[in-house]
Design a protein around this motif. Structure first.
Motif, PDB file in Angstrom:
ATOM      1  N   ARG A   1       0.840  -1.211   0.000  1.00  0.00           N
ATOM      2  CA  ARG A   1       0.000   0.000   0.000  1.00  0.00           C
ATOM      3  C   ARG A   1       0.870   1.254   0.000  1.00  0.00           C
ATOM      4  O   ARG A   1       0.591   2.216  -0.720  1.00  0.00           O
ATOM      5  CB  ARG A   1      -0.904  -0.025   1.224  1.00  0.00           C
ATOM      6  N   SER A   2       1.917   1.244   0.810  1.00  0.00           N
ATOM      7  CA  SER A   2       2.826   2.385   0.873  1.00  0.00           C
ATOM      8  C   SER A   2       3.498   2.604  -0.482  1.00  0.00           C
ATOM      9  O   SER A   2       3.604   3.735  -0.955  1.00  0.00           O
ATOM     10  CB  SER A   2       3.876   2.157   1.963  1.00  0.00           C
ATOM     11  N   LEU A   3       3.915   1.507  -1.129  1.00  0.00           N
ATOM     12  CA  LEU A   3       4.547   1.613  -2.452  1.00  0.00           C
ATOM     13  C   LEU A   3       3.571   2.185  -3.481  1.00  0.00           C
ATOM     14  O   LEU A   3       3.935   2.999  -4.312  1.00  0.00           O
ATOM     15  CB  LEU A   3       5.044   0.245  -2.924  1.00  0.00           C
ATOM     16  N   LYS A   4       2.336   1.750  -3.391  1.00  0.00           N
ATOM     17  CA  LYS A   4       1.335   2.157  -4.381  1.00  0.00           C
ATOM     18  C   LYS A   4       0.823   3.580  -4.163  1.00  0.00           C
ATOM     19  O   LYS A   4       0.677   4.345  -5.110  1.00  0.00           O
ATOM     20  CB  LYS A   4       0.162   1.170  -4.336  1.00  0.00           C
ATOM     21  N   THR A   5       0.558   3.942  -2.892  1.00  0.00           N
ATOM     22  CA  THR A   5      -0.108   5.219  -2.627  1.00  0.00           C
ATOM     23  C   THR A   5       0.796   6.309  -2.060  1.00  0.00           C
ATOM     24  O   THR A   5       0.413   7.470  -2.038  1.00  0.00           O
ATOM     25  CB  THR A   5      -1.261   5.019  -1.616  1.00  0.00           C
ATOM     26  N   GLY A   6       1.971   5.917  -1.534  1.00  0.00           N
ATOM     27  CA  GLY A   6       2.853   6.905  -0.916  1.00  0.00           C
ATOM     28  C   GLY A   6       2.492   7.187   0.537  1.00  0.00           C
ATOM     29  O   GLY A   6       3.026   8.101   1.150  1.00  0.00           O
ATOM     30  N   GLU A   7       1.569   6.389   1.114  1.00  0.00           N
ATOM     31  CA  GLU A   7       1.182   6.563   2.524  1.00  0.00           C
ATOM     32  C   GLU A   7       2.260   5.977   3.429  1.00  0.00           C
ATOM     33  O   GLU A   7       2.888   4.984   3.084  1.00  0.00           O
ATOM     34  CB  GLU A   7      -0.092   5.776   2.832  1.00  0.00           C
ATOM     35  N   VAL A   8       2.410   6.568   4.599  1.00  0.00           N
ATOM     36  CA  VAL A   8       3.271   5.956   5.610  1.00  0.00           C
ATOM     37  C   VAL A   8       2.450   4.883   6.320  1.00  0.00           C
ATOM     38  O   VAL A   8       1.223   4.985   6.400  1.00  0.00           O
ATOM     39  CB  VAL A   8       3.843   6.982   6.630  1.00  0.00           C
ATOM     40  N   THR A   9       3.129   3.864   6.829  1.00  0.00           N
ATOM     41  CA  THR A   9       2.427   2.769   7.493  1.00  0.00           C
ATOM     42  C   THR A   9       1.786   3.246   8.788  1.00  0.00           C
ATOM     43  O   THR A   9       2.312   4.127   9.460  1.00  0.00           O
ATOM     44  CB  THR A   9       3.387   1.600   7.790  1.00  0.00           C
ATOM     45  N   LYS A  10       0.642   2.679   9.093  1.00  0.00           N
ATOM     46  CA  LYS A  10      -0.087   3.019  10.316  1.00  0.00           C
ATOM     47  C   LYS A  10       0.120   1.900  11.337  1.00  0.00           C
ATOM     48  O   LYS A  10       0.212   0.737  10.975  1.00  0.00           O
ATOM     49  CB  LYS A  10      -1.586   3.142  10.034  1.00  0.00           C
ATOM     50  N   PRO A  11       0.166   2.238  12.624  1.00  0.00           N
ATOM     51  CA  PRO A  11       0.315   1.202  13.650  1.00  0.00           C
ATOM     52  C   PRO A  11      -0.912   0.284  13.678  1.00  0.00           C
ATOM     53  O   PRO A  11      -2.036   0.731  13.469  1.00  0.00           O
ATOM     54  CB  PRO A  11       0.412   1.993  14.949  1.00  0.00           C
ATOM     55  N   THR A  12      -0.660  -0.997  13.906  1.00  0.00           N
ATOM     56  CA  THR A  12      -1.735  -1.978  14.069  1.00  0.00           C
ATOM     57  C   THR A  12      -1.424  -2.798  15.319  1.00  0.00           C
ATOM     58  O   THR A  12      -0.357  -2.633  15.911  1.00  0.00           O
ATOM     59  CB  THR A  12      -1.822  -2.932  12.849  1.00  0.00           C
ATOM     60  N   LYS A  13      -2.339  -3.695  15.703  1.00  0.00           N
ATOM     61  CA  LYS A  13      -2.092  -4.543  16.870  1.00  0.00           C
ATOM     62  C   LYS A  13      -0.822  -5.359  16.694  1.00  0.00           C
ATOM     63  O   LYS A  13       0.003  -5.449  17.583  1.00  0.00           O
ATOM     64  CB  LYS A  13      -3.263  -5.509  17.080  1.00  0.00           C
ATOM     65  N   LYS A  14      -0.702  -5.964  15.529  1.00  0.00           N
ATOM     66  CA  LYS A  14       0.433  -6.848  15.265  1.00  0.00           C
ATOM     67  C   LYS A  14       1.723  -6.070  14.983  1.00  0.00           C
ATOM     68  O   LYS A  14       2.814  -6.533  15.274  1.00  0.00           O
ATOM     69  CB  LYS A  14       0.098  -7.760  14.086  1.00  0.00           C
ATOM     70  N   PHE A  15       1.590  -4.875  14.399  1.00  0.00           N
ATOM     71  CA  PHE A  15       2.750  -4.050  14.041  1.00  0.00           C
ATOM     72  C   PHE A  15       2.560  -2.647  14.624  1.00  0.00           C
ATOM     73  O   PHE A  15       2.116  -1.729  13.935  1.00  0.00           O
ATOM     74  CB  PHE A  15       2.893  -3.970  12.515  1.00  0.00           C
ATOM     75  N   PRO A  16       2.899  -2.435  15.897  1.00  0.00           N
ATOM     76  CA  PRO A  16       2.578  -1.179  16.582  1.00  0.00           C
ATOM     77  C   PRO A  16       3.454   0.029  16.220  1.00  0.00           C
ATOM     78  O   PRO A  16       3.153   1.133  16.636  1.00  0.00           O
ATOM     79  CB  PRO A  16       2.744  -1.538  18.063  1.00  0.00           C
ATOM     80  N   LEU A  17       4.523  -0.170  15.431  1.00  0.00           N
ATOM     81  CA  LEU A  17       5.438   0.946  15.160  1.00  0.00           C
ATOM     82  C   LEU A  17       4.842   2.012  14.240  1.00  0.00           C
ATOM     83  O   LEU A  17       4.678   3.150  14.616  1.00  0.00           O
ATOM     84  CB  LEU A  17       6.760   0.428  14.575  1.00  0.00           C
TER      85      LEU A  17
END
Length: 192
Positions: free
Chosen positions: A158-174
């Motif tokens: 998604r980040s590659l496609k849209t240019g968004e930064v990743t959002k924290p999730t339960k499994k990946f909190p960073l």
């Protein structure tokens, strides 16, 4: 990293194709039927990646399940196969059509050229505008992100496609990571 994707007609909303792929297969022109290719080139299809898989067999199984479901609903007109299984009718037609035919050297070269995969694009991973790591491909970037608890394969894509930064999730909190193809970085530098 593998995924299952669909091609949906923008005007009718019908699913015309269901497939399994990796890298940029969902928008690749190779090995498509003429009518399907025409719709792709005219921009009449939406490309939707439905689910990501680490295991190729799981991706094939999901593709087979979906294709079978959509075929029963009168969709997936461009799928000759249901998953990896060719229908008996299609096998018979192919066998009859190819009986006694020898491919010319020119045809074999064209087939080889059409089936070679383009080189993977280099990917950069940023955090707060700083380059953290570079990768040879999006697959490598996604695997690294999952293994190091940064984000899921889906978020990397998604980040590659849209240019968004990743959002924290339960499994990946960073969260807060940006993945970019090398060409996107070059375009950004040109614009500045």
């Amino acid at each position: 990293m593998y995924y299952v994707y669909i091609h949906k007609h923008k005007l009718t909303g019908k699913i015309v194709y269901c497939g399994k792929g990796s890298n940029q297969r969902y928008k690749d022109y190779n090995s498509r039927r003429q009518e399907h290719l025409k719709l792709m080139k005219q921009g009449q299809l939406d490309y939707v990646i439905l689910e990501y898989f680490k295991d190729e067999k799981e991706a094939y199984a999901y593709e087979e399940e979906l294709t079978d479901k959509y075929k029963k609903e009168g969709q997936c007109q461009f799928n000759i196969y249901i998953g990896r299984k060719t229908t008996l009718e299609t096998k018979h037609k192919l066998s009859e059509a190819l009986k006694g035919k020898k491919r010319t050297m020119e045809t074999r070269e064209l087939m080889k050229k059409n089936h070679t995969r383009p080189l993977a694009q280099k990917v950069f991973m940023y955090k707060d505008g700083l380059l953290i790591k570079s990768f040879k491909s999006s697959r490598e970037a996604g695997a690294y992100a999952v293994e190091n608890g940064i984000c899921s394969y889906g978020w990397c894509g998604r980040s590659l496609k849209t240019g968004e930064v990743t959002k924290p999730t339960k499994k990946f909190p960073l969260g807060g990571y940006l993945f970019q193809y090398e060409d996107a970085k070059m375009e950004l530098e040109k614009a500045q």
